[in-house]
Enzyme design. Structure first.
Site, short mmCIF file in Angstrom:
data_model
loop_
_atom_site.label_atom_id
_atom_site.label_comp_id
_atom_site.label_asym_id
_atom_site.label_seq_id
_atom_site.Cartn_x
_atom_site.Cartn_y
_atom_site.Cartn_z
CG LEU A 76 3.44 -8.23 -2.56
CD1 LEU A 76 5.37 -9.11 -1.47
CD2 LEU A 76 3.54 -9.09 -3.87
CG ASN A 107 -4.57 -3.06 0.73
OD1 ASN A 107 -4.06 -3.86 0.78
ND2 ASN A 107 -5.72 -2.55 -0.24
CG HIS A 191 -5.41 6.50 -1.29
ND1 HIS A 191 -5.62 5.09 -1.89
CD2 HIS A 191 -6.47 6.90 -2.00
CE1 HIS A 191 -6.21 4.93 -2.63
NE2 HIS A 191 -7.39 6.79 -2.43
CG HIS A 244 -1.89 6.42 -5.80
ND1 HIS A 244 -2.57 6.87 -5.25
CD2 HIS A 244 -2.45 4.76 -5.58
CE1 HIS A 244 -3.22 6.27 -3.90
NE2 HIS A 244 -3.41 4.46 -4.56
CG ASN A 291 -10.64 3.92 -5.39
OD1 ASN A 291 -11.28 4.35 -6.86
ND2 ASN A 291 -11.07 3.09 -4.33
CG ASP A 318 -1.72 1.37 -6.77
OD1 ASP A 318 -2.07 0.75 -5.58
OD2 ASP A 318 -2.60 2.08 -6.87
N GLY A 337 -8.48 -1.06 -8.93
CA GLY A 337 -7.25 -2.23 -9.16
C GLY A 337 -6.83 -2.96 -10.40
O1 DOR Z 1 -6.83 1.22 -7.28
C1 DOR Z 1 -6.62 0.74 -5.99
N1 DOR Z 1 -6.28 -0.80 -5.66
N2 DOR Z 1 -6.82 1.88 -5.72
C2 DOR Z 1 -5.90 1.42 -4.49
O2 DOR Z 1 -5.39 2.37 -3.06
C3 DOR Z 1 -5.47 -0.21 -3.31
C4 DOR Z 1 -5.55 -0.96 -4.48
C5 DOR Z 1 -6.31 -2.32 -3.75
O3 DOR Z 1 -5.87 -2.45 -2.38
O4 DOR Z 1 -6.56 -3.28 -5.20
#
Ligand code: DOR
Length: 436
Positions: A76, A107, A191, A244, A291, A318, A337
């Protein structure tokens, strides 16, 4: 004036609740934000319906009525990343995608590794269009060096911990995390990508990465991470949730662990179920940079097989918003992402249900009762007297994914332009229509 007998009735839909073993046409009656009756075909029901005003009735004929969907892997971005998403816009996207509950990842900036930040998110989420459950960080600043105060995080309401985005590389730290989390009966979500093996890789290491001259991250990075953590899960007696999953080897390792009675669960994203690394060379669309990376067709097929046989428990988006200017660059410079909340239902219907891999009941289970069970969340079923969190899906609705229609503040979907079948018609949270 006498109080009304019902506030809302969803009428004539096909009600599918895998947790309660329910799957037939019925009306769903809501009163004071709760489900009070699911019934059809009695004289009393006919009388009840007649007594209602039109604005209290939702005609769900031809639609599917399911428990409010739950997504346990969502970014978010608030605090700190408000240009990409806020709790408000992310929850609006959740509602548009049929999700009444989401679990947000830590994160953010600052990281959600202390009580104050958990509380901040909870306060901001109080008036949002979805229920938000907070996943705290395993380690301080998600740096993998020092455990965060997991007990404090749980005390204030965190439902799990993860360093998502980063793998907890140090096995000693991961072992302690599993031990602490066990004391509070929460899972550690991992992860699973060995950072040394991945270093610098921005797509799957494969024939495709060689062909394109892009540095790859190998499947074995995920397989080593998953295998190590399963071993740690076994010795600690903790609960491990693999986020994932993308590779054949990881699916096999999880399948074997489950057979051995080890307490491991797993999720897969719609993008890893639908796309492969072959997409990347077509246009170098930076929204395909994720990722863990998109893998080979053989991996994708193994992950689908794992989803079908129950090795993989749930589907999680995700949802990872990134600003347009950040993705407007060379493929290997782009942040990883893609957003996913608003395309999940359409993708699962089109690519898994229509292709015969999953029934609606299977798919719904993997987006309701299974994720609820993994994280001990309320909801995930249509039990009597439970909060009326309900998703109504138009199963045959054809639509084209359009960037300008997203509720999310970010538009970084690799599925823009895709023609999908199956769309969320209405989303109801606690008896309130939050979408549709
Ligand atoms: O593709 C991803 N984006 N994998 C992740 O584990 C983190 C995420 C992100 O926070 O953008």
């Amino acid at each position: 004036m006498a109080s009304k007998k019902y506030d809302l009735v969803i009428k004539d839909g096909r009600v599918i609740d895998p947790a309660l073993g329910f799957g037939k046409e019925a009306h769903v009656f809501v009163k004071n934000g709760r489900i009070v009756k699911i019934q059809k075909d009695s004289a009393a029901v006919a009388r009840d319906l007649k007594s209602l005003d039109n604005d209290q009735l939702i005609d769900a004929a031809g639609k599917i009525v399911v428990p409010g969907l739950i997504d346990i892997h969502v970014h978010l971005r608030e605090p700190g990343g408000e240009a990409k998403e806020t709790i408000e816009t992310g929850c609006r996207a959740a509602a548009a995608g049929g999700f009444t509950s989401v679990c947000c990842m830590p994160n953010t900036t600052p990281r959600i590794d202390n009580q104050e930040t958990v509380k901040f998110v909870q306060d901001r989420a109080a008036s949002a269009d979805a229920r938000v459950y907070v996943v705290g960080a395993i380690t301080k600043n998600i740096e993998g060096k020092e455990l965060s105060e997991i007990g404090d995080l749980v005390k204030i309401g965190a439902v799990a911990v993860t360093d998502d985005g980063n793998y907890v590389q140090n096995p000693e730290i991961m072992r302690r995390a599993l031990e602490y989390a066990r004391m509070f009966d929460i899972p550690v979500m991992q992860h699973a990508e060995d950072q040394f093996l991945c270093a610098g890789g921005v797509m799957n290491e494969s024939f495709q990465s060689s062909r394109l001259g892009i540095k790859g991250a190998p499947a074995v990075a995920e397989e080593i991470a998953v295998t190590r953590d399963i071993a740690l899960c076994q010795v600690t007696g903790g609960r491990l949730h693999i986020q994932h999953v993308t590779t054949r080897g990881a699916v096999e390792a999880i399948r074997k662990a489950k057979l051995a009675g080890i307490n491991v669960t797993a999720e897969v994203t719609p993008h890893h179920l639908v796309l492969t690394d072959e997409e990347i060379g077509k246009e170098f669309n930076t929204n395909l940079r994720v990722n863990p990376p998109l893998r080979t067709a053989a991996d994708r097929d193994a992950v689908i097989e794992g989803l079908i046989d129950g090795t993989i428990d749930c589907i999680a988006s995700d949802h990872a918003p990134h600003a347009e200017q950040d993705k407007d660059c060379e493929f290997d410079m782009a942040p990883p992402g893609m957003i996913g909340l608003e395309t999940t239902v359409g993708l699962i219907k089109t690519y898994l249900i229509d292709k015969g891999y999953l029934s609606w009941a299977d798919a719904v289970r993997k987006m309701t009762s299974n994720p609820a069970r993994i994280l001990g969340l309320p909801g995930g079923n249509l039990a009597m007297d439970s909060p009326a969190d309900i998703t109504i899906i138009d199963p045959e609705k054809k639509w084209t994914v359009r960037a300008d229609r997203f509720q999310s503040r970010s538009k970084n979907s690799a599925f823009i332009g895709y023609k999908l079948s199956g769309r969320v018609f209405k989303t109801i949270m606690g008896g309130r229509i939050v979408f549709g």
